[in-house]
Design a protein around this motif. Structure first.
Motif, mmCIF file in Angstrom:
data_model
loop_
_atom_site.group_PDB
_atom_site.id
_atom_site.type_symbol
_atom_site.label_atom_id
_atom_site.label_comp_id
_atom_site.label_asym_id
_atom_site.label_seq_id
_atom_site.Cartn_x
_atom_site.Cartn_y
_atom_site.Cartn_z
ATOM 1 N N ARG A 249 0.827 -1.208 0.000
ATOM 2 C CA ARG A 249 0.000 0.000 0.000
ATOM 3 C C ARG A 249 0.857 1.252 0.000
ATOM 4 N NH1 ARG A 249 -2.265 2.011 5.492
ATOM 5 N NH2 ARG A 249 0.003 2.268 5.579
ATOM 6 N N ASP A 250 1.896 1.283 0.831
ATOM 7 C CA ASP A 250 2.737 2.479 0.945
ATOM 8 C C ASP A 250 3.489 2.763 -0.353
ATOM 9 O OD1 ASP A 250 1.833 2.706 3.495
ATOM 10 O OD2 ASP A 250 3.695 2.076 4.475
ATOM 11 N N ALA A 251 3.912 1.700 -1.050
ATOM 12 C CA ALA A 251 4.616 1.895 -2.320
ATOM 13 C C ALA A 251 3.688 2.527 -3.354
ATOM 14 C CB ALA A 251 5.155 0.559 -2.832
ATOM 15 N N ILE A 252 2.447 2.043 -3.403
ATOM 16 C CA ILE A 252 1.478 2.591 -4.364
ATOM 17 C C ILE A 252 1.086 4.008 -3.958
ATOM 18 C CG2 ILE A 252 -0.827 2.286 -5.344
ATOM 19 C CD1 ILE A 252 -0.362 -0.786 -4.823
ATOM 20 N N LEU A 253 0.952 4.241 -2.654
ATOM 21 C CA LEU A 253 0.650 5.586 -2.171
ATOM 22 C C LEU A 253 1.756 6.561 -2.544
ATOM 23 C CD1 LEU A 253 -1.267 7.385 -0.534
ATOM 24 C CD2 LEU A 253 -0.033 6.693 1.533
ATOM 25 N N ALA A 254 3.001 6.115 -2.473
ATOM 26 C CA ALA A 254 4.127 6.973 -2.847
ATOM 27 C C ALA A 254 4.059 7.331 -4.329
ATOM 28 C CB ALA A 254 5.447 6.268 -2.532
ATOM 29 N N ALA A 255 3.690 6.362 -5.159
ATOM 30 C CA ALA A 255 3.553 6.630 -6.597
ATOM 31 C C ALA A 255 2.443 7.638 -6.850
ATOM 32 C CB ALA A 255 3.273 5.332 -7.339
ATOM 33 N N ALA A 269 -5.564 -0.513 -6.701
ATOM 34 C CA ALA A 269 -4.313 -1.207 -6.392
ATOM 35 C C ALA A 269 -3.989 -1.103 -4.902
ATOM 36 C CB ALA A 269 -3.176 -0.636 -7.234
ATOM 37 N N LYS A 270 -4.207 0.077 -4.314
ATOM 38 C CA LYS A 270 -3.975 0.247 -2.875
ATOM 39 C C LYS A 270 -4.897 -0.655 -2.060
ATOM 40 C CE LYS A 270 -4.603 4.650 -2.687
ATOM 41 N NZ LYS A 270 -4.811 6.031 -2.197
ATOM 42 N N GLU A 271 -6.185 -0.660 -2.426
ATOM 43 C CA GLU A 271 -7.155 -1.494 -1.709
ATOM 44 C C GLU A 271 -6.752 -2.961 -1.754
ATOM 45 O OE1 GLU A 271 -11.224 1.120 -2.599
ATOM 46 O OE2 GLU A 271 -10.849 -0.773 -3.635
ATOM 47 N N ILE A 272 -6.386 -3.418 -2.936
ATOM 48 C CA ILE A 272 -6.054 -4.830 -3.106
ATOM 49 C C ILE A 272 -4.774 -5.184 -2.359
ATOM 50 C CG2 ILE A 272 -5.275 -6.518 -4.822
ATOM 51 C CD1 ILE A 272 -7.312 -5.279 -6.756
ATOM 52 N N ALA A 273 -3.749 -4.352 -2.518
ATOM 53 C CA ALA A 273 -2.474 -4.638 -1.856
ATOM 54 C C ALA A 273 -2.627 -4.671 -0.333
ATOM 55 C CB ALA A 273 -1.432 -3.601 -2.267
ATOM 56 N N TYR A 274 -3.414 -3.747 0.197
ATOM 57 C CA TYR A 274 -3.507 -3.612 1.655
ATOM 58 C C TYR A 274 -4.492 -4.592 2.280
ATOM 59 C CZ TYR A 274 -3.307 -1.054 6.125
ATOM 60 O OH TYR A 274 -3.104 -0.700 7.437
ATOM 61 N N SER A 275 -5.555 -4.959 1.555
ATOM 62 C CA SER A 275 -6.663 -5.673 2.209
ATOM 63 C C SER A 275 -6.948 -7.063 1.659
ATOM 64 C CB SER A 275 -7.947 -4.826 2.092
ATOM 65 O OG SER A 275 -7.773 -3.554 2.680
#
Length: 366
Positions: A249-255, A269-275
Motif C-alpha cells: 500500500r505504501d509503495a502505491i501511495l508513494a507513486a 491497487a492500494k485497496e487490493i495490496a492492503y486488504s
C-alpha cells in the motif's frame, strides 16, 4: 483542371427553360448531372454523390422539400449541401426549407452573378468543413494510437513491477496473469448483482483486473529468509510476512503522491495490496476488517489468490485438483469469503479451471 476533377453539381429542375439556363451558366466550371423531377433526382444521387444540389421546390410528384428530407435522412447523402431554387418569397417557405436541411435559397428568375457566387461559396464552405473533419479524424486517430501506446506501456510497467515481487517466491509470472483473469471474471459475474452494480461498470472491471497484478508488490520488502522459507513460518516470522500488505500500500501511495493526484487504478491497487488478506469474519489482517468493511476489490482478490495458491505446485506441496480447491473455497463461505462472491464463483468455477489450465506453470524439466 480536367472535367473529372471539377466539382459535380446536380440540377433538379422540371422547367426546360430554367434547366437550359442553369446548364449554360454552370457547364464551364462544373461537372453537371441533371434530373427533371424528385424521383429521378434520388435515383441519380444513388449512382453518384454530387458535391452540391440545386433543387427546385415546386415539381410534379415529390416536391423539393420531400426530396431534401429524404436526402438528409440518409447518412451517405445527409452532408451534401442543398440550395433551393424557388419563386416563393414567403418567410414561412424559407423557414420550412431551412428546417428540412437546405443551406440557402436562390430566387427565380435566377440572377447569374448570385447563382455563381452562392454555388462557389457553398462548395468552398463544404470543402473546408470536409477538410476540418478529415483533420479531426486524423487527430483522433493519432490520439487513439498514442493513448493505446501509453496504455500498453503502463501495462508492461505494471507487469514488470509485479513480477519483481512475484518471481522472488514464485517460479513464473503466470500467477499474476491467472489471478488477474480470476478477478475480472468474478467482477463480471457480479456486475448485475444489486449490491455491486453501482461499483462494477465495465470500465471499473478493467481497472480491477489490471490493478490485481500489484496485490503482492509489498513482498519486495520481505527478507528472503522469511519469504523463501520452505517450511511453516513461526509467529514472529509471520508477523514480518504480514507487513507485505502495508509495504505494498505504501509503495502505491508513494507513486500516487508523485503523480500529485488520485487515480482510480491506483486506488484499486492500494485497496487490493492492503486488504487482500482480510477475511469476511474479521480474522484476517492487517486491520481485521469485517464484512463489507473490506473493499470489494480486495474481497475478489482474496478468493482469486486462494484458488490459485491451492492449485499451484510448490516445492513444499503438490497442486490440488480443481474439485478439491473448489470444495475448500466453498467451505470458507461466510468466514474467509463474502458469501455473494462465493455464489458468483460457484456459477463460473469452470472458467477458473479453464484459466488455470491455459496459464498453468511449466514443470521444471519442461
Amino acid at each position: 483542371m480536367t472535367t473529372k476533377s471539377l466539382p459535380t453539381l446536380l440540377i433538379v429542375e422540371d422547367s426546360p427553360e430554367n434547366r437550359m439556363l442553369l446548364i449554360h451558366l454552370l457547364k464551364d466550371s462544373y461537372r453537371l448531372k441533371v434530373a427533371i423531377n424528385g424521383e429521378q433526382a434520388l435515383e441519380v444521387v444513388q449512382l453518384e454523390l454530387p458535391d452540391l444540389i440545386l433543387l427546385d421546390i415546386i415539381m410534379p410528384g415529390i416536391d423539393g422539400y420531400e426530396v431534401c428530407r429524404r436526402l438528409k435522412a440518409e447518412p451517405s447523402t445527409s452532408k451534401i449541401p442543398v440550395i433551393f431554387l424557388t419563386a416563393m418569397t414567403d418567410v414561412a417557405d424559407e423557414q420550412l426549407g431551412f428546417e428540412v436541411g437546405a443551406v440557402d435559397f436562390i430566387l427565380k428568375p435566377v440572377s447569374p452573378p448570385i447563382l455563381l457566387a452562392r454555388v462557389r461559396n457553398h462548395l468552398l464552405l463544404f470543402q473546408l468543413l470536409n477538410n476540418l473533419k478529415n483533420q479531426n479524424d486524423i487527430l483522433d486517430a493519432k490520439v487513439k494510437e498514442r493513448t493505446e501506446e501509453l496504455e500498453h506501456t503502463q501495462d508492461a510497467i505494471i507487469l514488470a513491477m509485479a513480477s519483481l515481487a512475484e518471481t522472488r517466491d514464485n517460479d513464473t509470472g503466470n500467477h499474476i496473469r491467472r489471478t488477474q483473469h480470476y478477478v475480472g471474471r468474478l467482477a463480471t459475474q457480479l456486475m448485475h448483482h444489486p449490491d455491486f452494480c453501482q461499483q462494477l461498470s465495465l470500465a471499473n472491471i478493467a481497472l480491477l483486473e489490471k490493478s490485481a497484478a500489484l496485490h503482492d508488490i509489498g513482498k519486495v520488502g520481505i527478507p528472503d529468509a522469511i519469504l523463501l522459507k520452505p517450511g511453516k513460518l513461526d509467529s514472529a516470522e509471520f508477523e514480518v510476512m504480514k507487513e507485505h500488505c502495508r509495504l505494498g500500500r505504501d509503495a502505491i501511495l508513494a507513486a500516487e503522491t508523485v503523480m500529485g493526484k488520485e487515480s482510480a487504478f491506483l486506488c484499486y491497487a492500494k485497496e487490493i495490496a492492503y486488504s487482500h488478506q482480510e477475511k469476511w469474519d474479521g480474522s484476517g489482517y492487517p486491520l481485521k476488517l469485517v464484512g463489507d468493511q473490506i473493499p470489494l476489490s480486495a474481497r475478489l482478490m482474496a478468493l482469486a489468490d486462494v484458488y490459485d495458491a491451492l492449485r499451484a505446485r510448490r516445492a513444499y506441496k503438490p497442486p490440488m485438483s480443481h474439485e478439491t480447491a473448489v470444495k475448500i473455497i466453498i467451505e470458507g463461505k461466510g468466514t474467509h469469503f463474502d458469501p455473494r462472491v462465493i455464489d458468483a464463483f460457484i456459477v463460473i468455477q469452470h472458467e477458473f479451471e479453464e484459466i488455470a489450465e491455459a496459464l498453468k506453470d511449466a514443470l521444471p524439466d519442461e
